[in-house]
Design an enzyme around this catalytic site. Sequence first.
Site, PDB file in Angstrom:
ATOM      1  CG  ASP A 351      -1.777   1.169   1.389  1.00  0.00           C
ATOM      2  OD1 ASP A 351      -2.318   1.603   0.359  1.00  0.00           O
ATOM      3  OD2 ASP A 351      -1.934   1.686   2.504  1.00  0.00           O
ATOM      4  CB  THR A 353      -2.002   6.273   2.211  1.00  0.00           C
ATOM      5  OG1 THR A 353      -2.224   6.751   0.891  1.00  0.00           O
ATOM      6  CG2 THR A 353      -2.282   7.366   3.216  1.00  0.00           C
TER       7      THR A 353
END
Length: 1016
Positions: A351, A353
């Site tokens: 991922d 963020t």
Amino acid sequence: CWKTISQLRAQKLWLGHPEKREQRYPRNVINNQKYNFFTFLPGVLFNQFKYFFNLYFLLLACSQFVNELRLGALYTYWVPLGFVLIITIMREAVEEIRCYCRDKEVNSQIYSKLSTRGKDLFSVINQRVPADMIFLRTSERNGSCFLRTDQLDGETDWKLRLPVACTQRLPTAADLLQIRSYVYAEEPNIDIHNFIGTFTREDGDPPVNESLSIENTLWASTVIASGTVVGVVIYTGKELRSVMNTSNPRHKVGLFDLEVNCLTKILFGALVVVSLVMVALQHFAGRWYLQIFRFLLLFSNIVPISLRVNLDMGKMVFSWMIRRDSKIPGTVVRASTIPEQLGRISYLLTDKTGTLTQNEMVFRRLHLGTVAYGMDSMDEVQSHVFSAYTQLGTGHDNSHSGDSHPSHRLAPAATKVRKTISSRVHEAVKAIALVHCVTPVYEANGVTDQAEAEQHYEDTCRVYQAASPDEVSLVQWTESVGLTLVGRDHNSMQLRTPSGQILNFTILQIFPFTYESKRMGIIVRDESTGEISFYMKGADVVMAGIVQYNDWLEEECGNMAREGLRVLVVSKKSLTEEQYQDFEARYIQAKLSVHDRSLKVATVIESLEMEMELLCLTGVEDQLQADVRPTLEILRNAGIKVWMLTGDKLETATCTAKNAHLVTRNQDIHIFRSVTTRGEAHLELNAFRRKHDCALVISGDSLEVCLKFYEYEFMELACQCPAVVCCRCAPTQKAQIVRLLQERTGKLTCAVGDGGNDVSMIQEADCGVGVEGKEGKQASLAADFSVTQFKHLGRLLMVHGRNSYKRSAGLSQFVIHRSLCISTMQAVFSSVFYFASVPLYQGFLIIGYSTIYTMFPVFSLVLDKDVKSEVAMLYPELYKDLLKGRPLSFKTFLIWVLISIYQGSIIMYGALLLFESEFVHIVAISFTSLILTELLMVALTIQTWHWLMIVAELLSLACYIASLVFLHEFIDVYFIATLSFLWKVTVITLVSCLPLYILKYLRRRFSPPNYSKLTS
């Protein structure tokens, strides 16, 4: 009261109707457990016996209840099996109890409930939303609230949410309990970006009916960022949007375990073949079918039961080592069954963020074309802004009157240049301070009253709220250089100058940022001068065609993007009153149209977006987590391909990929064009196929189209890329990509994330790693391994993953060797005695051989290592060697089988030849040689000695010598004390081991492995 997917339907939820509570909610709990109280024991036993390995030993132990098949005491078969099962059940029980405690902590969070009649109303204050709700009321004065949705969709932007208008107008929250109304909600579905519903108030005159959309919802797993909200629950449990986007946890079985299972099947095949050969050499005489079963039991050691318990205990040691490593503090192992998987990862899916980035935006660069200001020269910008407003404050004619300030009189040319730069900087800063959707909010800090703080624009009480952290960073920067946003509502904005003067602007129109337009605009009127200005900011790709011609925009945008900065182009256009009135009339007319409204509105706005004045470029950086770049460099050198899957925007994802050096400087980036049809996807795939050594950036929508029509072709091309970035990915899409990688490549995948939107991906991957971030522990709780920072992943894979895999491979092969040795001796013994099914060793000798006599030295191989951890981190290329699975392959397996056959034959034939006159002592002779050979072989296998290994060797030898006193029924103590016994056993042991020592020396001398070159 769970509902199946087929039972999901639209529903009415009644407020103020206590008689209409017939509909029940599904249970609203988080559950990461694999079993419950009733399914635990059956589930664990099923998961054990579904593998051939354990099922074989269960059948073997059960066969001993048949008298004609019994070869010895029952305990020789049932004790080892029972020990293995007890260890496994205890390990699973500990993990389940830990999992239950973690879930209980999350499920025990307390919320304020406003009602017990009608439907449930909950008040949420800066907390995680506990269920999917309709937003009824807020304490915020502007009648709206902000949500943090990063745990749901991965986006860091704060989302604006609006309450139902008629309930927001009620005097107090308590009045919600007095009205009679109902909510119509569509059937639960997976779409987190849309919602259809209505709110009807029946006790009004006439009844009020309002439509509900996504703006009126509060989904579970989001966090209230401002104020207090009151909502009515519409979905819980399995009907939650977040749960429907999460796959159920699966029982993960390591590739290593499957390979070991395959080897045991080969060993079982060998066992059957040897048994059939023995019976065939007896010419199938008598009750030959019973003889086959007896031989199967006699040679059952070929398939070692101790293999499973050794590997399971080894996994527990590896997990303990990971938890105790001081260089990766806070690391938690939640799935202790798969640590060796970490040593063979080919694809890492991460991922963005909160995983790669800190989710903190920082303003880095202001570029005006002829001059650029970095972090070290912001004081110059500040002085330009100060001088601009000082001159404005002392009168506009000051700038034309050189006599007013004789001390500042300069040459005319110099003055002109200075004024030009100063005015350009001032204009750029003012534009950045105006073109945004940021709202300053004043919070009481215990000293200042909230209303008073708002009235006096108290700096200490002010926080900025916005739908994008980029915008907040820009507004915070303008504050740092002297122009502060101090107030805003729907129609006006207030800025404060360095001298404390308040500038008032009326907001005439706002054109919000959309993913399609990639730009945002605002039209404001300066109240002091009446000047109307149209400001716009956006991505360089769209702004290049909007601003006036210039020769530096493209080049400077490229330079800033290569530094990993997120670039925005800021422009301005001054409008006369007549121009604005003409535009407003056309704009209102377009918004009233029913057909093609969005197209007509866009056309009217575009009529303004021509020949705009280019003011500046801004560069904002989403700060990376500590040591992300070197960690990604290590992973790349280790042969691991990294894919970034994020819910964020394409530009943001691309910038982060560059900034993190996920895409190296000499690699091109192919941005996959947005496609919606099969034909478009075909053309774009062909265009991509012509690129070489090129990173791919693709959006979730385009990815869905490609996977629908060209799944095989797309995955084949994507897997050849050095890096892939998928943006605007839904949680289920992330899991789908992981699944496709596993199916198409057959390689091991590792998924890393920190949010609730990453749980599906983490659970689908062969290894799931959760990062404990600022935004909750949902991913961490659902993961197999939990780390506190992304940089710890390097050590987790390069050191612990590599060691776990190599040690497990060494341990398993040695346990197989130990069992094959004794089986070879049994085969030689039976063949000498006319293929009789008589056991060579019985009772305690068989159990003692694989436990107290050899268990400690063999198990001490879990402490062995070929290189130091510092070397493994310095040379990640060593990890690449493991991806081919060489430590445990058919080649190494065959080598150990040949070693076992050689040593077993040497010991048995050596005993028969050298002790021909003492044949009655064959058990003592061969067993002593066997134990010594095993201890020497462990010493031969070890690459780095540990003090516990030496203790294990000496302890095992001492145990054997001490136990001779109690084994008088098998071994004559007086016979083994003779000098003849000692030298002959020594000769047999040396003949069985010395050639292997010589071969090992020659191999390391003339064909050394990679790691030995580094250690030498």
